[in-house]
Design an enzyme around this catalytic site. Sequence first.
Site, mmCIF file in Angstrom:
data_model
loop_
_atom_site.group_PDB
_atom_site.id
_atom_site.type_symbol
_atom_site.label_atom_id
_atom_site.label_comp_id
_atom_site.label_asym_id
_atom_site.label_seq_id
_atom_site.Cartn_x
_atom_site.Cartn_y
_atom_site.Cartn_z
ATOM 1 N N ARG A 67 0.913 -1.158 0.000
ATOM 2 C CA ARG A 67 0.000 0.000 0.000
ATOM 3 C C ARG A 67 0.942 1.195 0.000
ATOM 4 O O ARG A 67 1.530 1.530 1.002
ATOM 5 C CB ARG A 67 -0.909 0.010 1.220
ATOM 6 C CG ARG A 67 -1.922 1.140 1.170
ATOM 7 C CD ARG A 67 -2.790 1.184 2.401
ATOM 8 N NE ARG A 67 -3.761 0.110 2.439
ATOM 9 C CZ ARG A 67 -4.107 -0.530 3.553
ATOM 10 N NH1 ARG A 67 -3.551 -0.246 4.713
ATOM 11 N NH2 ARG A 67 -5.022 -1.477 3.514
ATOM 12 N N PRO A 68 1.113 1.833 -1.152
ATOM 13 C CA PRO A 68 2.274 2.697 -1.416
ATOM 14 C C PRO A 68 2.318 4.062 -0.729
ATOM 15 O O PRO A 68 2.313 5.108 -1.370
ATOM 16 C CB PRO A 68 2.232 2.851 -2.932
ATOM 17 C CG PRO A 68 0.779 2.773 -3.262
ATOM 18 C CD PRO A 68 0.215 1.756 -2.299
ATOM 19 N N CYS A 69 2.437 4.057 0.592
ATOM 20 C CA CYS A 69 2.583 5.322 1.308
ATOM 21 C C CYS A 69 3.932 5.987 0.997
ATOM 22 O O CYS A 69 4.088 7.189 1.192
ATOM 23 C CB CYS A 69 2.391 5.125 2.808
ATOM 24 S SG CYS A 69 3.458 3.902 3.554
ATOM 25 N N HIS A 70 4.874 5.207 0.462
ATOM 26 C CA HIS A 70 6.173 5.775 0.095
ATOM 27 C C HIS A 70 6.050 6.758 -1.072
ATOM 28 O O HIS A 70 6.963 7.547 -1.304
ATOM 29 C CB HIS A 70 7.178 4.658 -0.244
ATOM 30 C CG HIS A 70 6.758 3.767 -1.364
ATOM 31 N ND1 HIS A 70 5.936 2.672 -1.148
ATOM 32 C CD2 HIS A 70 7.016 3.806 -2.691
ATOM 33 C CE1 HIS A 70 5.729 2.063 -2.315
ATOM 34 N NE2 HIS A 70 6.361 2.741 -3.254
ATOM 35 N N ARG A 71 4.940 6.765 -1.757
ATOM 36 C CA ARG A 71 4.727 7.667 -2.895
ATOM 37 C C ARG A 71 4.228 9.045 -2.478
ATOM 38 O O ARG A 71 3.995 9.906 -3.318
ATOM 39 C CB ARG A 71 3.747 7.035 -3.887
ATOM 40 C CG ARG A 71 4.289 5.758 -4.518
ATOM 41 C CD ARG A 71 3.301 5.123 -5.460
ATOM 42 N NE ARG A 71 3.789 3.817 -5.899
ATOM 43 C CZ ARG A 71 3.017 2.834 -6.327
ATOM 44 N NH1 ARG A 71 1.713 3.007 -6.416
ATOM 45 N NH2 ARG A 71 3.547 1.680 -6.686
#
Length: 167
Positions: free
Chosen positions: A133-137
């Site tokens: 779940r791409p919170c790094h984006r």
Amino acid sequence: MTVYATIDSPLGELLLVGEESATAKGGTALASLSLPGQKGAAVVQDNWRRDRAAFEEIGRQLSSYFEGLLTHFEIEYVDGGTDFQRRVWEALEEIPYGATTTYGEIAERIGTSAVGVRAVGTAIGRNPLLVVRPCHRVIGADGALRGYAGGLERKERLLGIEGARTS
């Protein structure tokens, strides 16, 4: 039944926690993916069962992602979080591979005022499914890397895998 396994990755040993599921690809719905040293990481409980085979499909997808071959995960998740957190997390899943957005843009997307940006950041920080779940984006409005439970160096590495531009 809660199952768990650890797998090696370019970010270090990942702890995967899930629930058996008749509908999930591979038979396991993912509840948590933790990185070494992560704030708020899952901690293995006595009543959990170690089962590496339960995470074969998830592990295959993660390996393909780290090799730069997979741009979208097809993993069933265990429901969790508050209604607000789930709205934020759903917005994270809409950020395309290789792209970034800001905390303010996420707040706007879910209909929260500019005052709600801090709450959005808190919800993102409680994302139990790092990497998939791409919170790094999500980056700062000035283009700088901001907060990541797994550490900014890992955030930068994930964005690098995706070819995302950062300042």
